[in-house]
Write an enzyme that holds these catalytic residues in place. Structure first.
Site, mmCIF file in Angstrom:
data_model
loop_
_atom_site.group_PDB
_atom_site.id
_atom_site.type_symbol
_atom_site.label_atom_id
_atom_site.label_comp_id
_atom_site.label_asym_id
_atom_site.label_seq_id
_atom_site.Cartn_x
_atom_site.Cartn_y
_atom_site.Cartn_z
ATOM 1 N N LYS A 177 0.674 -1.486 0.032
ATOM 2 C CA LYS A 177 0.058 -0.036 0.136
ATOM 3 C C LYS A 177 0.731 1.243 -0.065
ATOM 4 O O LYS A 177 2.043 1.174 0.580
ATOM 5 C CB LYS A 177 -0.827 -0.028 1.251
ATOM 6 C CG LYS A 177 -2.036 1.006 1.320
ATOM 7 C CD LYS A 177 -3.329 0.224 0.405
ATOM 8 C CE LYS A 177 -4.399 1.007 0.493
ATOM 9 N NZ LYS A 177 -5.717 0.333 0.233
ATOM 10 N N GLY B 228 -20.255 7.210 3.437
ATOM 11 C CA GLY B 228 -19.231 7.514 2.461
ATOM 12 C C GLY B 228 -19.918 7.474 1.052
ATOM 13 O O GLY B 228 -20.843 6.629 0.980
ATOM 14 N N GLY C 120 -18.233 8.099 -1.871
ATOM 15 C CA GLY C 120 -17.127 8.497 -3.129
ATOM 16 C C GLY C 120 -17.267 7.016 -3.919
ATOM 17 O O GLY C 120 -18.266 6.743 -4.145
ATOM 18 N N ALA D 273 -16.590 3.984 -3.527
ATOM 19 C CA ALA D 273 -17.269 2.760 -3.331
ATOM 20 C C ALA D 273 -18.752 3.047 -2.667
ATOM 21 O O ALA D 273 -19.653 2.226 -3.399
ATOM 22 C CB ALA D 273 -16.440 2.060 -2.114
ATOM 23 N N GLY D 274 -18.899 3.714 -1.979
ATOM 24 C CA GLY D 274 -20.174 4.236 -1.575
ATOM 25 C C GLY D 274 -21.206 4.452 -2.331
ATOM 26 O O GLY D 274 -22.483 4.041 -2.388
HETATM 27 N N1 GLU Z 1 -7.322 0.234 -2.900
HETATM 28 C C1 GLU Z 1 -8.168 -0.633 -3.335
HETATM 29 C C2 GLU Z 1 -8.192 -1.836 -1.886
HETATM 30 O O1 GLU Z 1 -8.070 -1.354 -0.914
HETATM 31 C C3 GLU Z 1 -7.876 -1.531 -4.333
HETATM 32 C C4 GLU Z 1 -6.396 -2.176 -4.551
HETATM 33 C C5 GLU Z 1 -6.101 -2.631 -5.985
HETATM 34 O O2 GLU Z 1 -6.747 -2.443 -6.603
HETATM 35 O O3 GLU Z 1 -4.882 -3.102 -6.004
HETATM 36 O O4 GLU Z 1 -8.418 -2.878 -1.996
#
Ligand code: GLU
Length: 409
Positions: free
Chosen positions: A102, A214, A216, A218-219
């Site tokens: 990450k 949320g 955005g 996702a939400g």
């Molecule tokens: N940010 C997204 C997650 O937390 C997607 C990560 C990705 O696609 O690599 O799962």
């Protein structure tokens, strides 16, 4: 409340239940590598700002590191460590051959112009170029990072490499190596899992009441999918306001309102409430789709929902998990509920590497085929050990990571 402490507690709980191999536990108790940089960015007014940035590479037992990059003022190293660990678990939960990583930058992107944002995105790639790449570590969008940002990043990397290198990041725009269905995949995967959970618990399939924190990527997409499927979304919150309408919010209209005013605030016919009131509503499904540590020991007792579907990463603390389990609230954990995002990221990477692009139907069918069996495996593990679904998901994932680790060494 530290997200990384929470993540380690989740690891410990699952490790104990399954009697995890002590060497694998030791490997997973720290990230494999922490990369950190100070990013100099020239502002439009000629001044120079320096932003702290991270890329944590948590575990690569099952494949290259995978996970998003977050641009947010509250990013810190422990948060990125937690998020990268959850990515390793998440990829194992849905069985994609990748590890966990990450990235993050401490920045408020809402205060940057498009040009400044582009420079920041390109500098990020220049700083971390030695440690990322299509075979090593593949970033993607996360909170406040977008397909446009991914396009700048893929372009910067390709220019530095002197050749097209689309597989370096996922979540790119469709016109530049993106995959059909990636933009909606986090919510779509969550939707499939929710449908399976509703069926498993024997809840009625129509008119279920939902509250979402949320609005955005996702939400808001989730709200749209649920609205179309006949759920009644009675409350929605974004970072500036929470709104409630007992009759159900008209989500397509709310999306237009958000587009115009940048917030859900002031939506016609809805009453303004606060976030604690939203969490405590008499709903069937509660969907946290914002940041970590929202459901805590201080508000978990108030939750009346039957299902808590975690589209955010880390929204529920371990203490809250215990309270919710005691109160028979079924928590569908982040590492399963939002894994649709990384699943379609993996499909995008496969398409980039093979230079062969799939139809929307193919992507959707493949996504469903990952999500439903993952739900079933985790539900069964939960029943077998009599534990909550988070611990069940960790047990399932840790078994897979352990096997890979031990096969290698
Ligand atoms: N940010 C997204 C997650 O937390 C997607 C990560 C990705 O696609 O690599 O799962």
């Amino acid at each position: 409340m530290n997200a990384y402490d929470n993540a380690l507690r989740q690891l410990e709980t699952a490790a104990k239940i399954m009697d995890l191999n002590s060497e694998t536990l030791a490997r997973l108790s720290n990230p494999e590598k922490i990369n950190q940089a100070s990013l100099p960015v020239r502002m439009d007014d000629g001044s120079l700002n320096i932003y702290q940035a991270y890329r944590v590479q948590y575990n690569s037992a099952r494949g290259p590191y995978k996970g998003g990059i977050r641009f947010h003022p509250q990013v810190d190293l422990d948060e990125v460590k937690a998020l990268s660990f959850w990515m390793a678990i998440k990829c194992a939960v849905v069985g994609i051959p990748m590890g966990g990583g990450k990235g993050g930058v401490i920045v408020d992107p809402k205060k940057l112009s498009q040009n400044e944002l582009e420079r920041l995105s390109r500098v990020w790639i220049r700083a971390f170029r030695p440690v990322i790449g299509p075979e090593k570590d593949i970033p993607a969008p996360d909170v406040y990072t977008t397909p446009q940002i991914m396009a700048w990043m893929a372009d910067e990397f390709s220019q530095l490499e002197g050749k097209p290198s689309l597989g370096v990041v996922t979540g790119k725009p469709l016109e530049y190596g993106g995959s059909k269905g990636r933009g909606t995949s986090t919510a779509q995967g969550g939707f499939y899992v929710l449908e399976a959970a509703v069926k498993q618990l024997g809840l009625p399939e129509k008119d279920l009441k939902v509250a979402i924190q949320g609005f955005g990527n996702a939400g808001a997409v989730m709200a749209g999918l649920l609205f179309e499927a006949g759920y009644k979304i009675v409350a929605v919150a974004d970072s500036s306001s929470a709104i409630y309408d007992a009759a159900g919010l008209d989500i397509p209209e709310l999306m237009m309102h958000k587009e115009e005013t940048k917030s859900v605030k002031g939506f016609k016919g809805a009453k303004e409430i606060n976030i604690e009131e939203l969490f405590a509503l008499e709903v069937d499904v509660l969907v946290p789709a914002a940041l970590e540590n929202q459901i805590t020991k201080d508000n978990a007792e108030n939750i009346k929902a039957k299902i808590l579907l975690e589209l955010a990463n880390g929204p529920t603390t371990p203490e809250a998990d215990d309270i919710l389990f005691k109160n028979k609230v079924v928590v569908v954990p982040d590492v399963l509920a939002n894994a649709g995002g990384v699943t379609v990221s993996y499909f995008e990477w496969v398409q980039n590497l093979s230079n062969n692009y799939w139809s929307a139907e193919e992507v959707d069918a493949e996504l469903r085929e990952r999500m439903i069996p993952a739900w079933q495996a985790i539900w069964e593990t939960g029943q077998k050990y009599q534990v909550n679904l988070r611990t069940a998901a960790f047990v399932t994932a840790l078994e897979r990571i352990d096997k890979a680790s031990r096969a290698r060494n």
